[in-house]
Each structure stands twice: as structure tokens, then as C-alpha cells.
Scaffold this active site. Structure first.
Site, PDB file in Angstrom:
ATOM      1  N   GLU A  13       0.824  -1.205   0.000  1.00 29.73           N
ATOM      2  CA  GLU A  13       0.000   0.000   0.000  1.00 29.73           C
ATOM      3  C   GLU A  13       0.862   1.260   0.000  1.00 29.73           C
ATOM      4  O   GLU A  13       0.490   2.282  -0.598  1.00 29.73           O
ATOM      5  CB  GLU A  13      -0.928   0.001   1.217  1.00 29.73           C
ATOM      6  CG  GLU A  13      -1.913  -1.174   1.272  1.00 29.73           C
ATOM      7  CD  GLU A  13      -2.788  -1.259   0.037  1.00 29.73           C
ATOM      8  OE1 GLU A  13      -3.294  -0.212  -0.408  1.00 29.73           O
ATOM      9  OE2 GLU A  13      -2.967  -2.380  -0.493  1.00 29.73           O
ATOM     10  N   TRP A  41       1.979   1.663  -3.505  1.00 30.23           N
ATOM     11  CA  TRP A  41       0.884   2.216  -4.314  1.00 30.23           C
ATOM     12  C   TRP A  41       0.931   3.744  -4.320  1.00 30.23           C
ATOM     13  O   TRP A  41       0.699   4.379  -5.357  1.00 30.23           O
ATOM     14  CB  TRP A  41      -0.471   1.760  -3.781  1.00 30.23           C
ATOM     15  CG  TRP A  41      -1.035   0.519  -4.411  1.00 30.23           C
ATOM     16  CD1 TRP A  41      -1.069  -0.723  -3.878  1.00 30.23           C
ATOM     17  CD2 TRP A  41      -1.657   0.419  -5.709  1.00 30.23           C
ATOM     18  NE1 TRP A  41      -1.673  -1.606  -4.753  1.00 30.23           N
ATOM     19  CE2 TRP A  41      -2.045  -0.934  -5.885  1.00 30.23           C
ATOM     20  CE3 TRP A  41      -1.919   1.331  -6.731  1.00 30.23           C
ATOM     21  CZ2 TRP A  41      -2.678  -1.384  -7.036  1.00 30.23           C
ATOM     22  CZ3 TRP A  41      -2.560   0.882  -7.876  1.00 30.23           C
ATOM     23  CH2 TRP A  41      -2.926  -0.460  -8.023  1.00 30.23           C
ATOM     24  N   TRP A  74     -21.757  10.757 -19.128  1.00 35.47           N
ATOM     25  CA  TRP A  74     -22.173  10.651 -17.735  1.00 35.47           C
ATOM     26  C   TRP A  74     -23.556  11.259 -17.536  1.00 35.47           C
ATOM     27  O   TRP A  74     -23.928  12.206 -18.222  1.00 35.47           O
ATOM     28  CB  TRP A  74     -21.178  11.379 -16.825  1.00 35.47           C
ATOM     29  CG  TRP A  74     -19.763  10.898 -16.918  1.00 35.47           C
ATOM     30  CD1 TRP A  74     -18.709  11.538 -17.510  1.00 35.47           C
ATOM     31  CD2 TRP A  74     -19.239   9.673 -16.391  1.00 35.47           C
ATOM     32  NE1 TRP A  74     -17.564  10.793 -17.383  1.00 35.47           N
ATOM     33  CE2 TRP A  74     -17.853   9.641 -16.704  1.00 35.47           C
ATOM     34  CE3 TRP A  74     -19.787   8.602 -15.681  1.00 35.47           C
ATOM     35  CZ2 TRP A  74     -17.025   8.595 -16.336  1.00 35.47           C
ATOM     36  CZ3 TRP A  74     -18.968   7.554 -15.317  1.00 35.47           C
ATOM     37  CH2 TRP A  74     -17.607   7.550 -15.634  1.00 35.47           C
ATOM     38  N   ASN A  86     -10.760   1.889   3.376  1.00 32.53           N
ATOM     39  CA  ASN A  86     -10.363   1.784   1.975  1.00 32.53           C
ATOM     40  C   ASN A  86     -11.292   0.887   1.153  1.00 32.53           C
ATOM     41  O   ASN A  86     -11.612   1.191   0.006  1.00 32.53           O
ATOM     42  CB  ASN A  86      -8.922   1.274   1.857  1.00 32.53           C
ATOM     43  CG  ASN A  86      -8.415   1.336   0.433  1.00 32.53           C
ATOM     44  OD1 ASN A  86      -8.366   2.400  -0.162  1.00 32.53           O
ATOM     45  ND2 ASN A  86      -8.062   0.193  -0.134  1.00 32.53           N
ATOM     46  N   TRP A  89     -16.882  10.765 -12.407  1.00 35.62           N
ATOM     47  CA  TRP A  89     -15.963  10.478 -11.313  1.00 35.62           C
ATOM     48  C   TRP A  89     -15.356  11.740 -10.706  1.00 35.62           C
ATOM     49  O   TRP A  89     -14.995  11.771  -9.524  1.00 35.62           O
ATOM     50  CB  TRP A  89     -14.840   9.547 -11.780  1.00 35.62           C
ATOM     51  CG  TRP A  89     -14.028  10.076 -12.931  1.00 35.62           C
ATOM     52  CD1 TRP A  89     -14.264   9.881 -14.258  1.00 35.62           C
ATOM     53  CD2 TRP A  89     -12.846  10.891 -12.857  1.00 35.62           C
ATOM     54  NE1 TRP A  89     -13.310  10.522 -15.015  1.00 35.62           N
ATOM     55  CE2 TRP A  89     -12.428  11.141 -14.184  1.00 35.62           C
ATOM     56  CE3 TRP A  89     -12.106  11.422 -11.804  1.00 35.62           C
ATOM     57  CZ2 TRP A  89     -11.300  11.913 -14.490  1.00 35.62           C
ATOM     58  CZ3 TRP A  89     -10.984  12.183 -12.101  1.00 35.62           C
ATOM     59  CH2 TRP A  89     -10.596  12.420 -13.429  1.00 35.62           C
ATOM     60  N   TRP A 133     -10.274   6.888  -7.582  1.00 35.31           N
ATOM     61  CA  TRP A 133     -11.525   7.184  -8.273  1.00 35.31           C
ATOM     62  C   TRP A 133     -11.469   6.773  -9.742  1.00 35.31           C
ATOM     63  O   TRP A 133     -12.437   6.225 -10.287  1.00 35.31           O
ATOM     64  CB  TRP A 133     -11.869   8.674  -8.140  1.00 35.31           C
ATOM     65  CG  TRP A 133     -12.678   8.931  -6.917  1.00 35.31           C
ATOM     66  CD1 TRP A 133     -12.219   9.275  -5.675  1.00 35.31           C
ATOM     67  CD2 TRP A 133     -14.095   8.816  -6.798  1.00 35.31           C
ATOM     68  NE1 TRP A 133     -13.266   9.377  -4.798  1.00 35.31           N
ATOM     69  CE2 TRP A 133     -14.431   9.112  -5.443  1.00 35.31           C
ATOM     70  CE3 TRP A 133     -15.119   8.506  -7.694  1.00 35.31           C
ATOM     71  CZ2 TRP A 133     -15.753   9.093  -4.979  1.00 35.31           C
ATOM     72  CZ3 TRP A 133     -16.431   8.488  -7.228  1.00 35.31           C
ATOM     73  CH2 TRP A 133     -16.735   8.773  -5.889  1.00 35.31           C
TER      74      TRP A 133
END
Length: 484
Positions: A288, A291, A320, A355, A373, A396
Site C-alpha cells: 500500500e 501504491w 455521464w 479503503n 468520477w 476514483w
């Protein structure tokens, strides 16, 4: 790329420009200033306009101020005053920084790099203006092990998928990367008055700040507690919001109160310095941290993601929806889907969201609701105490199937299944949705129609099955247009 943190010794006064590195421990800019200048002053430059333009939250601002107060106290023990200045925006900041340097007879400024488009532009202009004033600059990397863009694919391109990035990250890793820089007081104190009142703050959030004690000591204590009591089971417990099996150090990483390098070092020491074997929990947790570095590489190598654009360029044409009533239901945690609403209400009351729920909530917003988004990304940043652009944007866009390593558009989380799998008894839901406290573990994941009439909880704003099919069709049509 390993950088040797050595700069030319300066007899003149040096300054550390603090940004997202509000700590003494493992701070290369501070370390070099202390070791190369007889006099050192710290400066933090704040802009309300820029803070708001980046959608930073009110709770994060309060956390920032609390940590600046403690940083000022720590710096004073090193004979370093911390000066806080206001500026209008990033555009005006370089000029204000130069004025500070000239008026305080600063000959060299040290800082740690940030990698967003606005930040990079600000720093380049600052370097140019300072150079004209004969003020030297020394810049370092503290948020990453490798300079962004250094690790490349076999074709010499930046990585856009995490797994091969991590593999290359480990292949190039050397233990001396984790040399922590220790500090000592400077020889000559500077008699400059600190003033933290320059940052005006009006509280508009309702988060209990006792959840987030400020300062490096609190951050290190939280890290140690996680590694000694929770890390062993992290790979299994991290997906369950009710178990509180995560580290909750993200707010400290977001403001640089704790360094990623410190986290990696402490984790490796408990795992015999192994990245891929030994304690699965620690290995997964270090993943993580990597990341975070991956997303900073994306932000640096693909600047469009800092410009409100998707990583996957062809998704710019996605159609969208925009339904204001659905948006308001989402923003208040009243969509009628308990696990989604519980996640949102957790964020509104704690300034933080588990998370697993961030993924569930984001995918519900972008797929079932089929809303842009960018609206969800903004909503998170406006409410999170750990708001971090690179990670938030990456998460996202992953959920929306517009980003790097993106989830295939037809793979859509079912919030009911997610709820049943990761909060089977509904304990987390009941913590944040007291209206559902009397429901059984069977009914709580999706209250039946007859129950809604007796509950002060809204009916679902959409049908899961039809909304899923709608999203798949929209994404399929967009892909067909791209391939035509």
C-alpha cells in the site's frame, strides 16, 4: 534513483521551505540545511485560494494548523524559528518567497519536491526567481524512494500498471535507500518571531479531532501500534471495516508528518527485510505504501491527470448522467444502500473512510449512478482529513474504469454482496446508520420494501440490476466509438 544528499557548505543563512513534509524525522531538506548552514530558518507559505482550488478539506486544514504548532515547537529545540506567511496563490508564491529570502538575508533555500502540475510549475518559477536574486536552491525527494519517472518498462516507458511497477521497484531496491537522516541543533539561533496566526481558520466540519492526535510522536506511536498489534493479520482484516484492522496513518502521510521511508523501514525490520515473503500482513501493507509512490509516478509522468482529465483518454467522451436529487442523496449518505451510506457517513463524521468502502462507494457512484468520477473525487477531497490528490485521483479513476490498471468496465461491485461479505452482521452499518439498529443481519444489507414504511431511512435511489446494465451499455458504446 538514489540521490546523495550532499550540498555545498554555506556560511550564509539557510531556509527550509516546508510544504507536505511537516516533520523533523527523515526530512532530507531539513537534514541538509542543518548540516550545511550555520543559521537556519523555516518557512511555511499558505494560500486559502490555492487550498480551496485544490478542494482541500476544512478538517485537513485544522489538522495542518495543529501540526504546524507542534512542528514549530520541535524546530525551536533545533534553534530554528518557523515563519508562516500568507500568499494569494501559487502564482504569487515565488515572488513572496523571494522577498522573504532577500529581507531575511537567506543565501540558500532547501525543500522537498512535490509532483503535481501546479506544484512543479510553482517550484520551477521559484528556482528561476531565486537564482536572479543569487539565492541557491537545493531540492530533494522525500515522498518516494525513486525519483518519479526513473523506473521504466522494458520499452523505456513509464509504468501504467501497478504490479510490474512494484516488481521493478523491488528489483532496483537497495537497503541503503532507507538511511534515515538524523538532525541536530544549528550553531547559531536566529532571533525571528514565529507567527502561526497568519493562517485564518473557521471550523465548518464536525469531525472529532481526538481521533487524529497531531504531531510526529502521535504518528510514530500509531505506526508502532499497528505494526506490533495489527500488521500480522492485515492481509485478512484490512477488508473488514468493523475490525479496524488498518493503520489509519494516511492523514500523517498526506501532510508529511510521517515519511513513507520510515514506514517501509519499520515494516521491513519486523519482517527480516523481506518484501515478498515472511509476514503476509506486513508485505501487503508495504504494498500500500508502494501504491502511493506508483500514483505519484502517474501524476508526474502523465500530467493530464492533474488537469481534471482521465488517464484513459478515450473515456473523455463517456456520457455521464447528472441527476441532482441523486447527488444530494449521495452527498448526505441517504442513497438507500446501507453500506454505501455508512461509508459516506463515516467520512462525514470521522474525516476518513475505510479503503474497501472507498472502492465500493466510488464504484456505486460511477457505475450504478453513472455520475462523473470528477464530482466524486472532489467530494472526497472536500471531506477527507487524509486527502491526497495522487492517491484519491488514482482510486476514483480505477473505480470509474478511466484510470491506470483500471477495473474492466463490466466488473461492477454489488454493494449488497460487498456488505454481506465484509460486514456480515451489519455492525459497521449500525454504527453509522442508527435508523437501522433494530434490523437483523439478514435484512440490514438491503431493507425490504415493506420495512421502509416503518423506517426513517430512505428507499433505494436506483435499481441495482438495471443501473448495472445501463453502465455496461454506456461503456460498451464508448469503446465501440474508440475502436471504430
Amino acid at each position: 534513483q538514489r540521490k546523495i544528499y550532499l550540498v555545498e557548505f554555506c556560511l550564509m543563512r539557510g531556509a527550509i521551505w516546508f510544504r507536505t513534509d511537516l516533520r523533523i524525522d527523515d526530512n532530507p531538506a531539513l537534514f541538509n540545511a542543518l548540516n550545511n548552514c550555520e543559521e537556519v530558518v523555516g518557512i511555511y507559505i499558505f494560500s486559502h485560494l490555492q487550498w480551496n482550488a485544490h478542494n482541500e478539506s476544512n478538517v485537513k486544514l485544522e489538522f495542518l494548523i495543529k501540526n504546524l504548532i507542534l512542528l514549530e515547537q520541535s524546530l525551536s529545540k533545533l534553534n530554528i524559528p518557523l515563519i508562516v506567511k500568507n500568499t494569494e496563490s501559487f502564482d504569487s508564491l515565488p515572488k513572496d518567497l523571494c522577498s522573504f529570502a532577500v529581507s531575511n538575508k537567506v543565501g540558500q533555500i532547501f525543500w522537498n519536491n512535490e509532483f503535481g502540475v501546479n506544484e512543479s510549475k510553482r517550484d520551477l518559477i521559484s528556482c528561476s526567481m531565486l537564482e536572479k536574486e543569487n539565492v541557491k536552491t537545493s531540492r530533494f525527494d522525500d515522498q518516494v524512494i525513486y525519483e518519479p519517472g526513473y523506473l521504466k518498462t522494458g520499452q523505456g516507458k513509464p509504468f501504467s500498471v501497478f504490479t510490474p511497477f512494484k516488481r521493478r521497484w523491488i528489483e532496483n531496491f537497495e537497503m541503503d535507500f532507507l538511511d534515515i537522516n538524523y538532525t541536530h541543533p544549528v550553531k547559531k539561533p536566529i532571533n525571528i518571531e514565529s507567527d502561526l496566526s497568519k493562517i485564518e481558520f473557521v471550523r465548518t466540519h464536525s469531525v472529532n479531532m481526538d481521533l487524529w492526535p497531531a504531531g510526529e510522536s502521535a504518528a510514530r506511536e500509531r505506526l508502532s501500534n499497528f505494526l506490533t498489534t495489527k500488521a500480522d493479520s492485515y492481509s485478512e482484516s484490512r477488508n473488514s471495516p468493523i475490525l479496524d484492522g488498518t493503520s489509519r496513518i494516511s492523514p500523517y502521510l498526506a501532510l508529511g508528518i510521517l515519511s513513507p521511508r520510515r514506514c517501509i523501514l519499520e515494516g521491513l525490520q519486523l519482517n527480516n527485510y523481506e518484501f515478498t515473503s515472511g509476514n503476509k500482513g506486513i508485505c501487503k501493507w508495504i504494498d500500500e505504501i508502494v501504491w502511493r509512490e506508483f500514483y505519484r509516478n502517474i501524476m508526474h509522468c502523465f500530467p493530464r491527470v492533474s488537469k481534471n482529465r482521465p488517464f484513459q483518454v478515450h473515456t473523455e467522451n463517456l456520457e455521464w448522467r447528472h441527476a441532482e436529487s441523486e447527488l444530494q442523496a449521495f452527498y448526505s449518505g441517504n442513497t438507500g444502500f446501507p453500506i454505501v451510506d455508512a461509508g459516506i457517513r463515516q467520512m462525514l463524521t470521522e474525516g476518513w473512510m475505510h479503503n474497501r468502502l472507498r472502492m465500493v462507494v466510488a464504484m456505486f457512484f460511477t457505475k450504478n449512478m453513472l455520475h462523473d468520477w470528477r464530482l466524486g473525487e472532489k467530494f472526497f477531497m472536500e471531506n477527507l482529513i487524509d486527502g491526497d490528490f495522487a492517491s484519491n485521483n488514482g482510486g476514483w479513476q480505477w473505480s470509474a474504469s478511466t484510470g491506470t490498471d483500471a477495473a474492466p468496465y463490466f466488473r461492477i461491485f454489488n454493494p449488497i454482496t460487498q456488505s454481506q461479505n465484509f460486514d456480515p452482521e451489519g455492525k459497521f452499518i449500525k454504527n453509522f446508520i442508527p435508523e437501522l439498529d433494530m434490523l437483523s443481519s439478514k435484512d440490514i444489507h438491503l431493507p425490504t420494501t415493506d420495512l421502509f414504511t416503518s423506517l426513517s431511512y430512505p428507499s433505494p435511489i436506483l435499481d441495482l440490476k438495471s443501473s448495472r446494465l445501463r453502465a455496461i451499455e454506456v461503456f460498451k458504446e464508448n469503446n465501440a466509438t474508440r475502436d471504430a
